[in-house]
Write an enzyme that holds these catalytic residues in place. Sequence first.
Site, short mmCIF file in Angstrom:
data_model
loop_
_atom_site.label_atom_id
_atom_site.label_comp_id
_atom_site.label_asym_id
_atom_site.label_seq_id
_atom_site.Cartn_x
_atom_site.Cartn_y
_atom_site.Cartn_z
N HIS A 1 4.35 1.10 -15.19
CA HIS A 1 4.93 0.43 -16.19
C HIS A 1 4.98 1.27 -17.60
O HIS A 1 5.80 0.92 -18.38
CB HIS A 1 4.12 -0.62 -16.66
N ARG B 1 9.00 -10.62 -18.72
CA ARG B 1 7.80 -10.25 -17.80
C ARG B 1 6.52 -10.99 -18.64
O ARG B 1 5.97 -10.47 -19.46
CB ARG B 1 7.34 -8.79 -17.66
N GLU C 1 11.01 -9.96 -3.39
CA GLU C 1 10.20 -8.80 -3.66
C GLU C 1 9.37 -8.33 -2.26
O GLU C 1 8.79 -7.70 -2.25
CB GLU C 1 9.17 -8.91 -4.70
N ASP D 1 8.88 -3.69 -6.18
CA ASP D 1 7.90 -4.27 -5.33
C ASP D 1 8.52 -4.01 -3.88
O ASP D 1 7.99 -3.81 -3.00
CB ASP D 1 7.52 -5.55 -5.62
N CYS E 1 16.65 -7.26 -10.62
CA CYS E 1 16.17 -7.07 -11.97
C CYS E 1 15.15 -5.70 -11.91
O CYS E 1 14.56 -5.42 -12.91
CB CYS E 1 15.25 -8.13 -12.40
C1 PEP Z 1 9.90 -5.57 -9.23
O1 PEP Z 1 9.11 -5.72 -8.68
O2 PEP Z 1 11.11 -4.75 -9.14
C2 PEP Z 1 10.09 -6.35 -10.71
C3 PEP Z 1 10.92 -6.34 -11.36
O3 PEP Z 1 8.75 -6.81 -10.86
P1 PEP Z 1 7.52 -5.80 -11.68
O4 PEP Z 1 8.04 -4.46 -11.67
O5 PEP Z 1 7.43 -6.41 -12.93
O6 PEP Z 1 6.61 -5.85 -10.43
MG MG Z 2 7.42 -6.93 -8.95
#
Ligand code: PEP
Ligand code: MG
Length: 551
Positions: free
Chosen positions: A188, A295, A430, A454, A501
């Site tokens: 993140h 998110r 995912e 993911d 996304c």
């Molecule tokens: C992903 O997993 O690609 C996603 C957009 O969700 P996050 O990165 O918040 O897990």
């Molecule tokens: Mg994710």
Amino acid sequence: MIVLEGKAVFEGVAIGKLSVYKKKEQMVKREKVTDSAAQIKRYEDARQMAAAQLQALYDKAVKEVGEASAEIFEAHQFMVEDGDYIDSVENIINTECVNAEYAVAKTGDNFRQMFLDMDDEYFRGRAADIKDITERIINCLMGAGDGGVESDEPVIVVADDLAPSETVQMDKDKILSFVTVHGSANSHTSILAKTMNIPAIIGCDIPLTDEMDGQLAVVDGFEGKVYINPEPQVLEEKKKIAAKEQEKKALLELLKGKDNVTLDGQRINIYANIGNTKDLALVLKNDAGGIGLFRSEFIYLGSDDYPTEEEQFAIYKQVVQTMAGKKVIIRTLDIGADKQADYFELPKEENPALGLRAIRICLTRPEIFKTQLRAILRASAYGKAAIMFPMIISVGEVKKIKEIVAAVKEELDNEGLAYDKDIELGVMIETPAAVMIAEDLAKEVDFFSVGTNDLTQYTLAIDRQNQTLDEFYDSHHPAILKMLKMIVDGAHKGGAWAGICGELGSDLSLTKEFLAMGFDELSVSPGRILPLRKAVLETNVSEYKKEKGYI
Ligand code: PEP
Ligand code: MG
């Protein structure tokens, strides 16, 4: 001049002073002391310092988010002044002849346990506050500061790694760049850097010492290098690159207001990913067509307790209203794995990424889920909201979710509360399981959004947080590309639209591929919108589609 290398996760050049991020984690040791009175005096000073910090936080929060949301800091101030807590600390110092840090930690543990043992849910929730103020006082005792960035001018933040709960508290206006020792390309920290459109380097062996604090440095996100105390000619050269970057950004500005259409006339929606309301300015500045991923778990991560329906409603309403009729896709709580909030008191797991996370928490704790759904649905009366569910693996889950959504809608109807009756529902793709049943899932929902971060982790069996595995993490792996095509085809056959996304959506080397596959939307960090629009505008896709056998 010291030159250090790492892995660049966002390009650009930042020039400024380094600020070493102080972790809030503490290793408290039990030490025998002879002068108890001196320890009590240390405790008293630390307590005063903690109270002053809380007052400053309260004042800041009142200005930024209003009095109601700032109350938590006032409550913490009362706890710091609590007579029983103070008596307990002093008693432990006197009777055990130990250091103040240990006495505070022990008192914090005891009080926390006492609250956890209470029947009343409200009091159980206070356990997290006890932990928070205890850590704050220990930080003051250890001279570790308040945690975070302590500077009046914008700085280059240097850290071991940054957890989502830490980045959420940072004052984004004060950050020029991130440099972290750990962290993976999909962590993140990287996502935040992309959102903020600032250079970031991970896996950099930068010493996290006091001497580093305040040193002038250049972060070059093209080379993946950090220059500490740069020589004059290096500084000049980097200043020139930074100026050129500014020029490029100015050229991209000219693309604002343009439609996202290829040279041969294929359109695609380009939306933005956000983590909180502070990102909205960047969304508007970069001319996003909507928000493809909000998110929402960052609301939970930035809070000491479950955010109430009213608190959430105010936030969702602000986002939906700000976007003024453009679509806002709110993803329901995706907590667990790398995103932990203490008050959820989730069980310790061997494999958190494969554990109780995201929709699994919502389905096992429907009261939390319903509160969020009520807030989103109520906000949907103020613009164009959509709801998206993370980590789906089965049609059964989606059916259960739809039943809960229907029940919440009925509640709102009975209470006479307005919401958008046609609100779109979508799922994130995912997991490999969701890919394989894409068409069946599509029959149940309005849209798909592929979480490639993911999906790649679960398909390649590579922990996205583990930096040492970055060399194996191939985001262009043929398995992933095949899956993406399966997802779009499944979506369209089942009557849903499909977007991406995850971070891969902004990979410009794949823009043509995504267009050819038939994706309807790409949702990317705000800073990526205009470069992506440029790539779309410069692409010819029909010939390529034929070559690939897509038509
Ligand atoms: C992903 O997993 O690609 C996603 C957009 O969700 P996050 O990165 O918040 O897990
Ligand atoms: Mg994710």
